[in-house]
Design an enzyme around this catalytic site. Structure first.
Site: not given
Ligand code: CP
Length: 320
Positions: A57-58, A85, A107, A137
Site C-alpha cells: 500500500r505505502t 553487497k 521505510r 508511520h
Molecule cells: N499499511 C501499510 O503500511 O501497508 P504496507 O506495508 O502494505 O505498505
C-alpha cells in the site's frame, strides 16, 4: 504547514498543520474526481521511494500520488540492490540524490532511520517517514484521520466526542503510535485494547486509555482499528495460541453486531484474515478498509505537494 521540511513523526505537525494536510487532500480529491486525474503541480520534480522493508500500500500509493502530481518517481527496493553487497543507508541515499531526488520517502526496519536520514546532513532532500521499525508511520495516521472525518462530517474540524479503539498488537505497531498522537491531537478519545503482553512499556506517557477487554469497549466505539499481529517481529510467545488470541481480540460477526449503528471498521493492512479480523468483518458494509487505501493516495499527494511547494493546485482537473 510542515515547518521542518520533513514528515518524520506526527509531532512534526501542529493540529492546524494536520488539518491543512487533510484539507489539501480533500481539495485534491475534488479536483481529481472527474475524468482528469493528473495535475501538473510537481512537473519536472523527482521523488524517490527508498524501501528497505516490504510494502504494498505505502509504496504503491506514494508512487501513484507522485505520478498524479506529474513528478518523476524512482523506486528503490533494498532487495536486489547493492545493499546486499553492504552499501550503507548514507551511500544509498546520496546515490539517489545524485540522480536528482528532491524528496525521499523511506521505510526502514530500524526506528529512527528516517530521522537519521533527515538530520544527519547526508542529503538535502525532504524526507518522509513511510514507517520506521516500531516507531511511527505518520502518513498512515493521516489517511486514517481523513477516512474517519469523511464518515463523521459533524466532526469536520474537531474530533471531540469520537471514541476510537485501536486493537491488537500495539507493541510492534508504528501505526498505533502515530494514530494515538494524531487522533488525540484532533480531539478524539483513543483507547488501546490488547492483551497486557502486547502493550508497550512506557505507554503511560501516551495520551490514551488502556483496556484489556474488547467486549467491554466494543459498544462505545465510533471506529475500531484492528491491527495486524506482526509475527515477523515476535521472537517470543505473546499469546497462548492464535485461536485464543482470535477469541479474545479478534473482530468477528458477534462483535460487529454489538457495534454502534454508524461505527466503522478499519485496518491498515495487510490483514491476517481469521486471526485479528474475520473475513466477514473485513468485507462487511461497515468496513472502510479499501477506502483507507484510496484515501492514502490523496493524503500522500497532499504531503508531497505541501513539502515540495508545488505550483498552485488548479481549481479543476487539467490535461497535462
Ligand atoms: N499499511 C501499510 O503500511 O501497508 P504496507 O506495508 O502494505 O505498505
Amino acid at each position: 504547514m510542515i515547518t521542518s521540511g520533513h514528515l518524520l513523526s506526527i509531532n512534526d505537525l501542529t493540529r492546524d498543520g494536520a488539518f491543512e494536510v487533510l484539507d489539501t487532500a480533500r481539495e485534491l480529491s475534488r479536483i481529481t474526481d472527474g475524468a482528469i486525474k493528473k495535475l501538473p503541480t510537481l512537473r519536472g520534480r523527482t521523488v524517490v521511494n527508498l524501501f528497505f522493508e516490504d510494502s504494498t500500500r505505502t509504496r504503491l500509493s506514494f508512487e501513484a500520488a507522485a505520478k498524479r502530481l506529474s513528478a518523476d518517481v524512482i523506486n528503490f527496493s533494498a532487495k536486489g540492490s547493492s545493499v546486499s553487497k553492504g552499501e550503507s543507508l548514507k551511500d544509498t541515499a546520496q546515490t539517489l540524490e545524485a540522480m536528482g531526488a528532491e524528496l525521499v520517502i523511506v521505510r526502514h526496519g530500524s526506528s529512527g532511520a528516517a530521522a537519521r536520514l533527515a538530520q544527519s546532513g547526508w542529503i538535502k532532500s525532504h524526507v518522509v517517514n513511510a514507517g520506521d521499525g516500531m516507531h511511527e508511520h505518520p502518513t498512515q495516521a493521516l489517511l486514517d484521520a481523513y477516512t474517519i472525518r469523511e464518515h463523521f462530517p459533524e466532526h469536520d474540524r474537531d474530533f471531540t466526542g469520537l471514541r476510537i479503539g485501536i486493537v491488537g498488537d500495539i507493541l510492534h505497531s508504528r501505526v498505533a503510535r502515530s494514530n494515538a498522537l494524531l487522533l488525540t491531537s484532533l480531539g478524539a478519545q483513543v483507547v488501546l485494547i490488547a492483551p497486557p503482553t502486547l502493550i508497550p512499556i512506557g505507554v503511560s506517557s501516551w495520551p490514551v486509555e488502556i483496556s484489556y477487554d474488547l467486549d467491554a469497549e466494543i459498544e462505545s466505539l465510533d471506529a475500531i482499528m484492528m491491527l495486524r499481529v506482526q509475527s515477523e517481529r515476535m521472537n517470543d510467545a505473546f499469546f497462548p495460541s492464535e485461536r485464543e488470541y482470535a477469541r479474545g481480540y479478534g473482530l468477528g460477526a458477534e462483535r460487529v453486531n454489538a457495534m454502534k449503528e454508524r461505527a466503522i471498521i478499519m485496518h491498515p493492512g495487510p490483514m491476517n484474515r481469521g486471526l485479528e479480523i474475520s473475513a466477514s468483518s473485513a468485507d462487511s458494509e461497515r468496513s472502510v478498509i479499501l477506502e483507507q487505501v484510496s484515501n492514502g493516495v490523496l493524503v500522500r499527494m497532499a504531503v508531497l505537494y505541501l513539502l515540495m511547494g508545488g505550483t498552485a493546485i488548479p481549481t479543476e482537473g487539467v490535461l497535462v
